[in-house]
Design a protein around this motif. Structure first.
Motif, PDB file in Angstrom:
ATOM      1  N   ALA A 426       0.838  -1.204   0.000  1.00 37.68           N
ATOM      2  CA  ALA A 426       0.000   0.000   0.000  1.00 37.68           C
ATOM      3  C   ALA A 426       0.874   1.255   0.000  1.00 37.68           C
ATOM      4  O   ALA A 426       0.567   2.237  -0.700  1.00 37.68           O
ATOM      5  CB  ALA A 426      -0.919  -0.011   1.214  1.00 37.68           C
ATOM      6  N   ARG A 427       1.948   1.227   0.785  1.00 36.45           N
ATOM      7  CA  ARG A 427       2.843   2.395   0.832  1.00 36.45           C
ATOM      8  C   ARG A 427       3.506   2.627  -0.522  1.00 36.45           C
ATOM      9  O   ARG A 427       3.590   3.768  -1.007  1.00 36.45           O
ATOM     10  CB  ARG A 427       3.900   2.187   1.913  1.00 36.45           C
ATOM     11  N   LEU A 428       3.965   1.556  -1.151  1.00 39.54           N
ATOM     12  CA  LEU A 428       4.632   1.690  -2.442  1.00 39.54           C
ATOM     13  C   LEU A 428       3.654   2.158  -3.519  1.00 39.54           C
ATOM     14  O   LEU A 428       4.019   2.928  -4.419  1.00 39.54           O
ATOM     15  CB  LEU A 428       5.253   0.355  -2.843  1.00 39.54           C
ATOM     16  N   ALA A 440       9.740   2.007  -5.747  1.00 38.58           N
ATOM     17  CA  ALA A 440       8.653   1.025  -5.738  1.00 38.58           C
ATOM     18  C   ALA A 440       8.914  -0.069  -6.749  1.00 38.58           C
ATOM     19  O   ALA A 440       8.682  -1.253  -6.490  1.00 38.58           O
ATOM     20  CB  ALA A 440       7.327   1.716  -6.027  1.00 38.58           C
ATOM     21  N   ALA A 441       9.387   0.295  -7.927  1.00 37.17           N
ATOM     22  CA  ALA A 441       9.642  -0.705  -8.965  1.00 37.17           C
ATOM     23  C   ALA A 441      10.671  -1.727  -8.501  1.00 37.17           C
ATOM     24  O   ALA A 441      10.571  -2.914  -8.827  1.00 37.17           O
ATOM     25  CB  ALA A 441      10.111  -0.008 -10.241  1.00 37.17           C
ATOM     26  N   ALA A 442      11.671  -1.280  -7.751  1.00 37.37           N
ATOM     27  CA  ALA A 442      12.706  -2.205  -7.288  1.00 37.37           C
ATOM     28  C   ALA A 442      12.206  -3.061  -6.129  1.00 37.37           C
ATOM     29  O   ALA A 442      12.553  -4.234  -6.003  1.00 37.37           O
ATOM     30  CB  ALA A 442      13.945  -1.417  -6.866  1.00 37.37           C
ATOM     31  N   GLY A 456      -3.963  -9.411  -6.246  1.00 39.48           N
ATOM     32  CA  GLY A 456      -4.582  -8.448  -7.141  1.00 39.48           C
ATOM     33  C   GLY A 456      -4.026  -7.056  -6.945  1.00 39.48           C
ATOM     34  O   GLY A 456      -3.749  -6.329  -7.919  1.00 39.48           O
ATOM     35  N   GLN A 457      -3.855  -6.657  -5.680  1.00 41.86           N
ATOM     36  CA  GLN A 457      -3.293  -5.331  -5.405  1.00 41.86           C
ATOM     37  C   GLN A 457      -1.856  -5.227  -5.908  1.00 41.86           C
ATOM     38  O   GLN A 457      -1.437  -4.174  -6.402  1.00 41.86           O
ATOM     39  CB  GLN A 457      -3.357  -5.036  -3.906  1.00 41.86           C
ATOM     40  N   ARG A 458      -1.104  -6.321  -5.807  1.00 41.01           N
ATOM     41  CA  ARG A 458       0.269  -6.275  -6.305  1.00 41.01           C
ATOM     42  C   ARG A 458       0.279  -6.094  -7.825  1.00 41.01           C
ATOM     43  O   ARG A 458       1.104  -5.354  -8.366  1.00 41.01           O
ATOM     44  CB  ARG A 458       1.023  -7.546  -5.909  1.00 41.01           C
ATOM     45  N   GLN A 459      -0.636  -6.741  -8.492  1.00 40.23           N
ATOM     46  CA  GLN A 459      -0.684  -6.621  -9.945  1.00 40.23           C
ATOM     47  C   GLN A 459      -1.137  -5.218 -10.372  1.00 40.23           C
ATOM     48  O   GLN A 459      -0.700  -4.706 -11.410  1.00 40.23           O
ATOM     49  CB  GLN A 459      -1.616  -7.686 -10.532  1.00 40.23           C
ATOM     50  N   ILE A 460      -2.012  -4.592  -9.588  1.00 44.24           N
ATOM     51  CA  ILE A 460      -2.397  -3.211  -9.894  1.00 44.24           C
ATOM     52  C   ILE A 460      -1.175  -2.302  -9.825  1.00 44.24           C
ATOM     53  O   ILE A 460      -0.954  -1.451 -10.699  1.00 44.24           O
ATOM     54  CB  ILE A 460      -3.490  -2.721  -8.926  1.00 44.24           C
ATOM     55  N   LEU A 461      -0.369  -2.484  -8.768  1.00 46.62           N
ATOM     56  CA  LEU A 461       0.846  -1.677  -8.649  1.00 46.62           C
ATOM     57  C   LEU A 461       1.796  -1.957  -9.813  1.00 46.62           C
ATOM     58  O   LEU A 461       2.394  -1.033 -10.375  1.00 46.62           O
ATOM     59  CB  LEU A 461       1.537  -1.969  -7.316  1.00 46.62           C
ATOM     60  N   ARG A 469       6.487   3.649 -16.954  1.00 50.32           N
ATOM     61  CA  ARG A 469       7.648   3.385 -17.808  1.00 50.32           C
ATOM     62  C   ARG A 469       7.279   3.409 -19.286  1.00 50.32           C
ATOM     63  O   ARG A 469       8.164   3.342 -20.142  1.00 50.32           O
ATOM     64  CB  ARG A 469       8.248   2.017 -17.480  1.00 50.32           C
ATOM     65  N   GLY A 470       5.980   3.449 -19.577  1.00 48.92           N
ATOM     66  CA  GLY A 470       5.542   3.401 -20.968  1.00 48.92           C
ATOM     67  C   GLY A 470       5.481   2.003 -21.526  1.00 48.92           C
ATOM     68  O   GLY A 470       5.347   1.821 -22.747  1.00 48.92           O
ATOM     69  N   ASP A 471       5.584   0.984 -20.659  1.00 44.08           N
ATOM     70  CA  ASP A 471       5.537  -0.414 -21.106  1.00 44.08           C
ATOM     71  C   ASP A 471       4.087  -0.880 -21.106  1.00 44.08           C
ATOM     72  O   ASP A 471       3.593  -1.473 -20.138  1.00 44.08           O
ATOM     73  CB  ASP A 471       6.384  -1.283 -20.173  1.00 44.08           C
ATOM     74  N   LEU A 472       3.369  -0.631 -22.205  1.00 44.07           N
ATOM     75  CA  LEU A 472       1.939  -0.935 -22.262  1.00 44.07           C
ATOM     76  C   LEU A 472       1.678  -2.428 -22.302  1.00 44.07           C
ATOM     77  O   LEU A 472       0.633  -2.893 -21.820  1.00 44.07           O
ATOM     78  CB  LEU A 472       1.316  -0.260 -23.491  1.00 44.07           C
ATOM     79  N   VAL A 473       2.607  -3.216 -22.846  1.00 48.74           N
ATOM     80  CA  VAL A 473       2.424  -4.674 -22.896  1.00 48.74           C
ATOM     81  C   VAL A 473       2.424  -5.256 -21.486  1.00 48.74           C
ATOM     82  O   VAL A 473       1.532  -6.027 -21.111  1.00 48.74           O
ATOM     83  CB  VAL A 473       3.521  -5.335 -23.758  1.00 48.74           C
ATOM     84  N   GLU A 474       3.416  -4.886 -20.686  1.00 46.63           N
ATOM     85  CA  GLU A 474       3.473  -5.382 -19.305  1.00 46.63           C
ATOM     86  C   GLU A 474       2.299  -4.829 -18.486  1.00 46.63           C
ATOM     87  O   GLU A 474       1.727  -5.527 -17.649  1.00 46.63           O
ATOM     88  CB  GLU A 474       4.796  -4.981 -18.663  1.00 46.63           C
ATOM     89  N   ALA A 475       1.938  -3.566 -18.728  1.00 50.39           N
ATOM     90  CA  ALA A 475       0.819  -2.985 -17.993  1.00 50.39           C
ATOM     91  C   ALA A 475      -0.464  -3.744 -18.277  1.00 50.39           C
ATOM     92  O   ALA A 475      -1.236  -4.059 -17.361  1.00 50.39           O
ATOM     93  CB  ALA A 475       0.657  -1.508 -18.378  1.00 50.39           C
ATOM     94  N   ARG A 476      -0.701  -4.073 -19.548  1.00 46.31           N
ATOM     95  CA  ARG A 476      -1.929  -4.804 -19.888  1.00 46.31           C
ATOM     96  C   ARG A 476      -1.902  -6.202 -19.289  1.00 46.31           C
ATOM     97  O   ARG A 476      -2.925  -6.685 -18.782  1.00 46.31           O
ATOM     98  CB  ARG A 476      -2.084  -4.880 -21.409  1.00 46.31           C
ATOM     99  N   SER A 477      -0.770  -6.863 -19.334  1.00 44.87           N
ATOM    100  CA  SER A 477      -0.660  -8.205 -18.770  1.00 44.87           C
ATOM    101  C   SER A 477      -0.935  -8.190 -17.267  1.00 44.87           C
ATOM    102  O   SER A 477      -1.660  -9.042 -16.740  1.00 44.87           O
ATOM    103  CB  SER A 477       0.735  -8.774 -19.054  1.00 44.87           C
TER     104      SER A 477
END
Length: 1010
Positions: A426-428, A440-442, A456-461, A469-477
């Protein structure tokens, strides 16, 4: 029936199975009743008995009986297994028995205080009395009993380690007294105290004999095994814990221990919840709830309802969750003060749930009650986590980050790794939202022990970070993975926002808007399931961020004129939460009793002592929760229709307008703002300031207009600034009538004082302004009456009670003014009713009537339900009566026109918490037209505007907005009331009926496909 004679010695009798009674007849004197492994209930006699409840299932009762007295005994828990009770008659007490009875009487007083302590820490004050009783103990049994009570005292004070030590001493004493069953009870207490104190190693050590294949053979053995299961569960050994719980359940089923089985089933369901198996956990908890029975199952039922509330909340079903919380509260209140910890847990979950639905004030209030219930260190980590969530939701970001860190450190010190990582996530996530996403990414990849429930919350983050980062493929996945997990409602809304952003950035505009629309429709359906207007209205507000997201994209490049296709995309997002709550009831049919809530509000607001005010506020909180779960209990079984907002199109909107009318809707697109400008023949998107600027300038103007002594020059300058922010590019001349789509922002603007571009006069000089509730056409109703009935109700507060409000001298003469204005038109004027609750409700339910209410009004927009009108005292009372909008929305309104000549009843503040103004609630409850003021009204100005309004209404009864404009102009052109304070805050709210196609039977799904 069995007679217990004086000559009888201690005698053991069998008890009937399940919940049957066995009746005994006493020969008189003192009757000693001993539990032998079964909890007993003495219907009708328990309150008069000397009760020694410890050890549980082996307690004693002493009853002073008369000859022939019937004593009924019943099992405290239904059970098919054999059960017994021992009875001894003491007709002539020997000196030894009398001394023993005195000793037991003192101990019984301590027993009652331990069982229902006023506060956890204060129970330690009982220790000196226990020490004194132990000094006078005459045998090993009495000595061990005092040790047992000492242990229970430490347990009630949340001192697990000291409780465990005292239970160990008690166990040794019971062995010395040759009481093996009592020793087993003390052994269970010691192990459970270790668990409560966090000494997991001691629990595992003392339950080691259950680690093998041997099944527990007694109730106490099963309790010991359950303690072991709980430690395995808490330490994250989920597979071992599940096997352990199943062994315990098998043993308890053999013993037919139903309530204990239900308790273990609850523990297993909690384990399944952490593993993300919400459906299985809900089924198990529901089965356990059906299994509980008997008066001693209150706590078990309460805890099961609380678990079901958590399960529903985590699956996004806030409607079912809030109902289970209400049921849990009722069980815990029945259990008395002995349920302090669980009452606090219930309040904590209320805080979480209120935060989920955006009821911020109520959420903070529930959390403050938790802090009062529990010691400062108890559950500190969870309370800090919940507070951090609330701070994040209310945009106090620095505070939220601090409290997340505190909770995270506390969980780490307790060795609670899953909870620590849940809090870190939640903090990240908050840090990522505030652009601090590199850390947060690290770190997000380091969270290895997060329970599946929070995947589910981890995947939202993960999706949020990929977007940055502009990585739409990873974001959609990541978004797709998140959709497959159970999510609370607020997280579903957040994920829909992320999902839409991914698709919009990918150029798939249609899919992006569909993602937002699907989430909005799911919220609409959930609001419809709420069963009452208050909860439904609150839930509907959760769609506001989705609307802001959609509009932010659609108005990205405002142009004039607007292509029709763009208007069609905007139109469905114009209206949120404006459906009618229509209750079709006959006159005299019982209404919902919101008076409990209203009485608590009145007591709080009129209280002069802080203690009384705090107690009343707590009562208000509890009664509001009951109202939120009412499922329209006011309708007495009659049909309730929640008419939802129509699926609007440009054609629908234009067809509803007359020539010379304009429909304007402010579009809040986050960092962008615009006006949708619609006439019968055209539509345009007009550039406007963003919502933050509009709110700020509105607040400045309203602050200047709240008192009649403010600078007129400053007020006019502020009105000019707000006009420039909203209207600086509107086309053509001012319209004859300006319909403003009512929502949170536009409701609070004093439109009559704004200026058209290039004109110095306020808008009121040329235009009738109306707040429009855009609704589908009403169903066919009975023909209107040939003559209108007008009800005038004045609460002038002329009768001073023990606590009173200021007199409204002129309110008492309004009836005559209205009569003078309307009688020539042949209208029936009913002005003889006192403005009590019943009179107001009866008037509001008079179909097609005009209702005029003159009274004190009040609005506290941050608090749900704290907007209402002060009425005359109810029958038999002396204090003013309060009527809130919660009760209005629950009861429904049939009147055509409702005029509210009272302070602030048009004010809903920022409405971020799903709040309504009193006037908006009256409109949504069914009134076609409502007149109210944004700020305090002048009792003196009433003498001018009321007759002017009704004189204009007499000439044209169907146009209340035009009549209000004439009354406002009458004030504005007067010498005494020309200041905008007296007239600019008055507003008309009116239905704008549009003919729409039927709403689709099945809304789009929230989850989007690639």
């Amino acid at each position: 029936m069995v007679r217990i004679d004086c000559v009888a010695q201690r005698e053991v009798f069998a008890l009937p199975s399940k919940d049957g009674e066995r009746v005994f007849e006493s020969a008189g004197g003192w009757l000693e009743i001993e539990e032998i492994g079964q909890l007993l209930v003495l219907p009708g006699a328990e309150s008069s008995a000397i009760r020694i409840s410890q050890p549980r299932r082996y307690g004693r009762y002493w009853l002073d009986t008369h000859p022939g007295q019937k004593i009924a005994l019943r099992r405290g828990e239904p059970n098919e297994a054999a059960g017994a009770v021992a009875l001894t008659a003491h007709c002539d007490l020997a000196a030894r028995n009398r001394a023993q009875l005195d000793w037991l009487t003192k101990l019984a007083g301590i027993d009652a205080q331990i069982d229902s302590p006023e506060d956890a820490a204060g129970v330690l004050r009982l220790l000196p009395a226990l020490d004194e009783l132990q000094r006078s103990a005459t045998d090993p049994h009495a000595n061990a009993l005092i040790d047992h009570y000492r242990a229970m005292t430490f347990l009630a004070a949340n001192q697990g380690r000291r409780a465990a030590e005292a239970f160990a001493e008690s166990e040794r004493g019971w062995i010395l007294a040759a009481e093996p069953n009592y020793a087993a009870a003390a052994r269970v207490g010691r192990v459970e105290a270790f668990y409560e104190g966090g000494d997991d190693a001691a629990v595992l050590r003392d339950t080691e004999r259950f680690a093998g294949a041997a099944a527990p053979s007694t109730y106490f053995d099963a309790r010991l095994l359950n303690a072991r299961c709980l430690v395995l569960h808490r330490s994250g050994k989920y597979a071992d814990a599940e096997r352990c719980y199943n062994r315990a359940l098998a043993a308890l089923a053999t013993l037919d221990e139903r309530n204990e089985s239900a308790s273990v089933m609850r523990n297993l369901a909690t384990l399944q919840r952490v593993q993300g198996k919400l459906a299985s956990a809900r089924a198990l908890a529901s089965s356990a709830l059906a299994l509980t029975a008997g008066p001693n199952a209150v706590m078990t039922r309460g805890r099961l309802h609380l678990l079901l509330a958590v399960l529903d909340q985590q699956a996004g079903d806030v409607v079912a969750s809030i109902r289970h919380i209400d049921l849990a509260n009722r069980e815990f209140e029945q259990a008395g003060s002995g349920a302090l910890f669980w009452r606090a847990s219930s309040r904590l979950n209320e805080a979480i749930l209120f935060g989920q639905i955006g009821a911020w004030y109520e959420a903070y209030g529930a959390l403050s009650e938790v802090n009062a219930f529990l010691p400062s260190q108890h559950s500190l980590a969870l309370r800090a986590r919940v507070f951090a969530d609330l701070e994040a939701q209310t945009q106090h970001f620095d505070s939220a980050l601090f409290w997340y860190g505190l909770a995270e450190d506390r969980y780490a010190s307790e060795g609670a790794s899953p909870a620590r990582d849940w809090t870190r996530l939640a903090r990240l996530r908050l840090a990522a939202q505030r652009q601090s996403h590199s850390a947060a990414a690290a770190t997000v990849q380091e969270i290895r022990e997060l329970p599946p429930l929070y995947e589910g919350q981890r995947q939202i983050l993960t999706a949020m970070l990929a977007l940055k980062r502009g990585d739409l493929v990873e974001a959609r996945s990541a978004a797709e993975r998140a959709w497959s997990r159970p999510l609370p409602l607020a997280d579903q809304v957040a994920l829909a926002d992320v999902d839409a952003e991914i698709r919009l950035r990918s150029g798939d505009v249609e899919a992006g808007l569909m993602a937002l629309t699907g989430a909005k429709e799911q919220i609409r359906l959930l609001a419809g399931r709420a069963g009452n207007g208050v909860l439904g209205q609150t839930i509907e507000r959760l769609a506001v961020p989705l609307r802001r997201k959609a509009l932010g994209y659609l108005i990205g490049s405002p142009i004039t004129p607007l292509p029709t296709a763009s208007v069609e995309a905007i139109a469905p997002w114009l209206v949120l939460g404006q459906g009618d709550i229509a209750v079709d009831r006959d006159a005299g049919t019982p209404r919902g009793d919101g008076s409990v809530f209203d009485r608590a509000v009145a007591a709080e607001l009129l209280a002069t002592e802080p203690g009384a005010r705090a107690a009343a506020e707590s009562a208000t909180h509890r009664s509001m929760l009951a109202l939120l779960t009412s499922e329209n209990n006011s309708t007495n079984g009659m049909a309730v229709a929640v008419r939802q907002s129509p699926a609007l199109t440009l054609t629908h909107l234009q067809a509803a307008l007359s020539d010379g009318d304009v429909l304007a809707a402010y579009l809040d697109g986050g960092t962008r703002g615009a006006l949708l400008w619609v006439t019968r023949s055209s539509a345009a998107l007009i550039p406007a300031a963003d919502a933050d600027e509009v709110r700020a300038k509105t607040a400045t103007l309203r602050e200047l207009l709240r008192v009649p002594t403010s600078s007129l020059t400053a007020a006019e300058a502020a009105a000019g600034g707000l006009s420039d922010a909203l209207l600086h590019e509107v086309p053509g001349a001012p319209p004859r009538r300006l319909w403003i789509v009512a929502d949170e922002l536009s409701d609070g603007i004093p439109w009559a004082m704004l200026r058209w571009p290039g004109r110095d006069a306020p808008l009121i000089e040329s235009t009738t302004t109306v707040l429009a509730r855009v609704l589908g056409a009403r169903e066919s109703v009975a023909a209107k009456r040939s003559s209108v009935s007008v009800h005038v109700l004045a609460a002038a507060q002329l009768k001073a009670g023990e606590i009173s409000l200021p007199n409204l001298t002129n309110a008492a003469v309004e009836a005559q003014q209205i009569r003078d204005a309307l009688v020539p038109a042949g209208m029936h004027i009913d002005a003889n009713m006192s403005a009590t609750r019943d009179a107001v409700f009866d008037s509001l339910h008079d179909r097609d009537a005009f209702v005029h209410i003159a009274a004190h009004g009040m609005a506290q927009p941050p608090r749900i339900g704290y907007a209402g009108v002060w009425l005359e005292p109810s029958a038999g009372e002396t204090m003013p009566s309060f009527l809130s909008w919660l009760d209005i929305l629950d009861a429904g309104v049939r009147a055509d026109l409702v005029v509210l000549n009272a302070c602030q009843l048009g004010d809903s503040g920022t409405a971020v918490n799903g709040n309504l103004s009193f006037a908006s609630a009256v409109a949504r409850a069914g009134a076609r037209r409502v007149v109210a003021s944004l700020w305090p009204v002048s009792d003196s100005a009433t003498v001018l505007w009321v007759p002017a309004f009704y004189s204009a209404l007499r000439d044209n009864p169907g146009d209340a907005a035009a009549a209000l404009r004439r009354a406002q102009l009458h004030l504005a052109h007067s010498r005494a009331f020309a200041h905008p304070f007296f007239w600019a805050g008055m507003q008309a709210i009116e239905r704008l009926d549009v003919v729409t196609e039927e709403l689709p039977a099945k809304p789009p799904a929230v989850r989007r496909v690639p």
